[in-house]
Structures are given as structure tokens and as C-alpha cells.
Design a protein around this motif. Structure first.
Motif, PDB file in Angstrom:
ATOM      1  N   TRP A 191      51.188  54.428  23.850  1.00  0.00           N
ATOM      2  CA  TRP A 191      51.690  53.051  23.831  1.00  0.00           C
ATOM      3  C   TRP A 191      51.098  52.255  25.000  1.00  0.00           C
ATOM      4  N   GLU A 192      50.883  50.960  24.775  1.00  0.00           N
ATOM      5  CA  GLU A 192      50.400  50.057  25.822  1.00  0.00           C
ATOM      6  C   GLU A 192      51.449  48.965  26.029  1.00  0.00           C
ATOM      7  N   PRO A 193      52.376  49.171  26.949  1.00  0.00           N
ATOM      8  CA  PRO A 193      53.467  48.209  27.157  1.00  0.00           C
ATOM      9  C   PRO A 193      52.984  46.920  27.819  1.00  0.00           C
ATOM     10  N   THR A 194      53.721  45.841  27.586  1.00  0.00           N
ATOM     11  CA  THR A 194      53.471  44.570  28.261  1.00  0.00           C
ATOM     12  C   THR A 194      54.702  44.216  29.090  1.00  0.00           C
ATOM     13  N   MET A 195      54.497  43.467  30.168  1.00  0.00           N
ATOM     14  CA  MET A 195      55.634  43.110  31.013  1.00  0.00           C
ATOM     15  C   MET A 195      56.607  42.214  30.262  1.00  0.00           C
ATOM     16  N   ASN A 196      56.080  41.252  29.530  1.00  0.00           N
ATOM     17  CA  ASN A 196      56.954  40.368  28.767  1.00  0.00           C
ATOM     18  C   ASN A 196      57.764  41.151  27.745  1.00  0.00           C
ATOM     19  N   GLY A 197      57.107  42.070  27.053  1.00  0.00           N
ATOM     20  CA  GLY A 197      57.808  42.876  26.065  1.00  0.00           C
ATOM     21  C   GLY A 197      58.835  43.791  26.693  1.00  0.00           C
ATOM     22  N   TYR A 198      58.508  44.353  27.853  1.00  0.00           N
ATOM     23  CA  TYR A 198      59.436  45.267  28.511  1.00  0.00           C
ATOM     24  C   TYR A 198      60.684  44.536  28.996  1.00  0.00           C
ATOM     25  N   LEU A 199      60.515  43.333  29.522  1.00  0.00           N
ATOM     26  CA  LEU A 199      61.674  42.553  29.952  1.00  0.00           C
ATOM     27  C   LEU A 199      62.569  42.221  28.758  1.00  0.00           C
ATOM     28  N   ARG A 200      61.971  41.904  27.635  1.00  0.00           N
ATOM     29  CA  ARG A 200      62.758  41.627  26.430  1.00  0.00           C
ATOM     30  C   ARG A 200      63.523  42.884  26.006  1.00  0.00           C
ATOM     31  N   TYR A 201      62.866  44.037  26.108  1.00  0.00           N
ATOM     32  CA  TYR A 201      63.526  45.312  25.782  1.00  0.00           C
ATOM     33  C   TYR A 201      64.720  45.567  26.697  1.00  0.00           C
ATOM     34  N   LEU A 202      64.549  45.333  27.996  1.00  0.00           N
ATOM     35  CA  LEU A 202      65.632  45.579  28.945  1.00  0.00           C
ATOM     36  C   LEU A 202      66.802  44.625  28.721  1.00  0.00           C
ATOM     37  N   VAL A 203      66.498  43.349  28.460  1.00  0.00           N
ATOM     38  CA  VAL A 203      67.561  42.366  28.214  1.00  0.00           C
ATOM     39  C   VAL A 203      68.340  42.723  26.955  1.00  0.00           C
ATOM     40  N   ASP A 204      67.635  43.079  25.885  1.00  0.00           N
ATOM     41  CA  ASP A 204      68.316  43.464  24.646  1.00  0.00           C
ATOM     42  C   ASP A 204      69.108  44.751  24.827  1.00  0.00           C
ATOM     43  N   SER A 205      68.548  45.703  25.560  1.00  0.00           N
ATOM     44  CA  SER A 205      69.262  46.958  25.814  1.00  0.00           C
ATOM     45  C   SER A 205      70.548  46.692  26.571  1.00  0.00           C
ATOM     46  N   LYS A 206      70.495  45.791  27.554  1.00  0.00           N
ATOM     47  CA  LYS A 206      71.702  45.450  28.321  1.00  0.00           C
ATOM     48  C   LYS A 206      72.784  44.905  27.392  1.00  0.00           C
ATOM     49  N   LEU A 207      72.405  44.053  26.460  1.00  0.00           N
ATOM     50  CA  LEU A 207      73.371  43.493  25.523  1.00  0.00           C
ATOM     51  C   LEU A 207      74.010  44.592  24.672  1.00  0.00           C
ATOM     52  N   VAL A 208      73.213  45.539  24.215  1.00  0.00           N
ATOM     53  CA  VAL A 208      73.731  46.622  23.379  1.00  0.00           C
ATOM     54  C   VAL A 208      74.653  47.537  24.175  1.00  0.00           C
ATOM     55  N   TYR A 209      74.244  47.907  25.386  1.00  0.00           N
ATOM     56  CA  TYR A 209      75.101  48.767  26.207  1.00  0.00           C
ATOM     57  C   TYR A 209      76.379  48.046  26.624  1.00  0.00           C
ATOM     58  N   ASP A 210      76.279  46.753  26.925  1.00  0.00           N
ATOM     59  CA  ASP A 210      77.498  45.981  27.218  1.00  0.00           C
ATOM     60  C   ASP A 210      78.481  46.098  26.054  1.00  0.00           C
ATOM     61  N   THR A 211      77.965  45.953  24.858  1.00  0.00           N
ATOM     62  CA  THR A 211      78.810  45.981  23.663  1.00  0.00           C
ATOM     63  C   THR A 211      79.430  47.349  23.456  1.00  0.00           C
ATOM     64  N   LEU A 212      78.614  48.384  23.521  1.00  0.00           N
ATOM     65  CA  LEU A 212      79.113  49.745  23.325  1.00  0.00           C
ATOM     66  C   LEU A 212      80.182  50.092  24.360  1.00  0.00           C
TER      67      LEU A 212
END
Length: 233
Positions: A60-81
Motif C-alpha cells: 500500500w502507498e498511503p497519503t497524508m490526506n487519506g490517513y487523516l481522513r481514516y483517523l477522523v472516521d475511526s474516531k467517530l466509529v470508536y466514539d459510537t461503539l
């Protein structure tokens, strides 16, 4: 369990993947999830490779913009759980409080660090918002399905999620280890403890209720897979 992205057009019938009774119900959950990997991702995998995201994570070749989006979305999911578990609308959810696997607080620290480095955090994407909204629907009307998501998200992060974090750190973070990938106690012990709690929760379930939980695996992996896909976009 490694990270797997499931295509929405998958047509396999989950009931055909149900294993026989094993050491505990968590073993059944793992077996069903692993079979939804491709052979390149896991030796137990049975799914055909369909996209670049099906490649081993080492490619995989990650991008900073994509990784930040992943972290923000993950935070929302973990907050919910974690909020649902803490509110315990179904009594047995209380068994899953304070497992030590919780990630919301640590993700918050990581996102604050990125802001201090000058990055502007994105708003949650449609993938994160849709997954969080779906989880909100489950607690009381479909608790078995909720438990499937709990298992896939937390146990998946402890395995494939860590590999993803290592790959990103090597490629774009100068090997910085984020709080997201740290635990207060020995991770293997935390996982074993959570496994025992999940097995205890499912002890009183009927076979039909267990099957309902297993049926949710494909949907669970698809939802979080869409969030993981953000890393390379």
C-alpha cells in the motif's frame, strides 16, 4: 485478523461459512471473518481479489490526506461503539466496558498532535458517518449484530490495524508511533480477556442468535473496509 475490504457485491451466503462448534464463539467469529479475506491476505482466505486494496498491506502507498481522513472516521466509529457500550442499553454490553482495547481517547490525542503540527483535520467522510449511523441503529433491536461489529473493529485493529499503522509510519510519518497503536497493558492479555468476555456474553445465545451475529460479519467488514480504503486515496 488482518484488515479486509469486502466488496458490496459479494454474493456468498454467510451460512455456508459457519464453522462447527469450536473452543468458543469468538473462534467462530474469527473463522467467518478470515474466510472473507483473499488468499493473498490470509491463508484461510476464500474471496477473490477484486481491487488494489486487496493487495497485501506491505504494497500500500498511503497519503497524508487519506490517513487523516481514516483517523477522523475511526474516531467517530470508536466514539459510537464506546458510548453504546458505556450506556449499556442491553445488560450484557456492560461486560464489554473497560476492556483496555478502547481507542477513542488515544485517537483524540493523535488528532490533537496532527493539529499541533499544522495539519487541518477533515470532517468525517460519508463512510464514517454512515457506519456510525448504522451502529446507532443496532444496540437494542439487534444486539447480536452489534457484538459482531464490536469484535471486528477492536480485534481487527489489534492485528491488521497495527500493520497498517506500521506501514503508514514508515512511509509518511518518519516512523512515529501514534497513540492509536499503543495499549496500557500487554495486548495479548487484553485480547484474551476480551475474548473470554465475548464468549461469556454469547453463552446464553441460541444457535439462531449466534448465526445472526455471524451473518453480520460481511457487513461489518464492508463498512470499516470503506474507512480503511481512505488511507490510499
Amino acid at each position: 485478523m488482518s484488515v479486509v475490504i469486502v466488496n458490496a457485491t459479494t454474493t456468498e451466503k454467510p451460512k455456508e461459512r459457519y464453522p462447527d462448534d469450536q473452543k468458543g464463539f469468538v473462534d467462530e467469529l474469527r473463522s467467518v471473518a478470515m474466510k472473507l479475506h483473499t488468499k493473498a491476505q490470509a491463508k484461510e482466505g476464500e474471496r477473490e481479489s477484486e481491487s488494489p486494496q486487496d493487495q497485501p498491506m506491505a504494497k500500500w502507498e498511503p497519503t497524508m490526506n487519506g490517513y487523516l481522513r481514516y483517523l477522523v472516521d475511526s474516531k467517530l466509529v470508536y466514539d459510537t461503539l464506546e458510548r453504546i457500550v458505556n450506556e449499556a442499553p442491553v445488560p450484557f454490553y456492560g461486560e464489554l466496558e473497560n476492556t483496555g482495547l478502547e481507542r477513542s481517547e488515544r485517537l483524540g490525542k493523535d488528532l490533537e498532535w496532527f493539529k499541533q503540527q499544522g495539519y487541518t483535520l477533515p470532517e468525517p467522510s460519508s463512510a464514517g458517518v454512515e457506519y456510525s449511523g448504522y451502529l446507532e441503529e443496532l444496540p437494542e433491536k439487534d444486539p447480536q449484530a452489534f457484538i459482531c461489529h464490536f469484535y471486528d473493529v477492536y480485534f481487527g485493529h489489534s492485528a491488521g490495524g497495527r500493520l497498517l499503522g506500521k506501514r503508514v509510519a514508515e512511509k509518511i510519518l518518519n516512523n512515529k508511533e501514534l497513540e492509536f497503536y499503543k495499549w496500557d497493558d500487554d495486548l495479548s492479555l487484553l485480547i484474551q480477556n476480551a475474548k473470554e468476555k465475548l464468549n461469556k456474553v454469547s453463552e446464553g445465545w441460541t444457535r439462531e442468535e449466534k448465526n445472526r451475529c455471524l451473518q453480520e460479519t460481511e457487513k461489518s467488514l464492508k463498512h470499516f473496509g470503506e474507512i480503511i480504503r481512505l488511507v490510499i486515496t
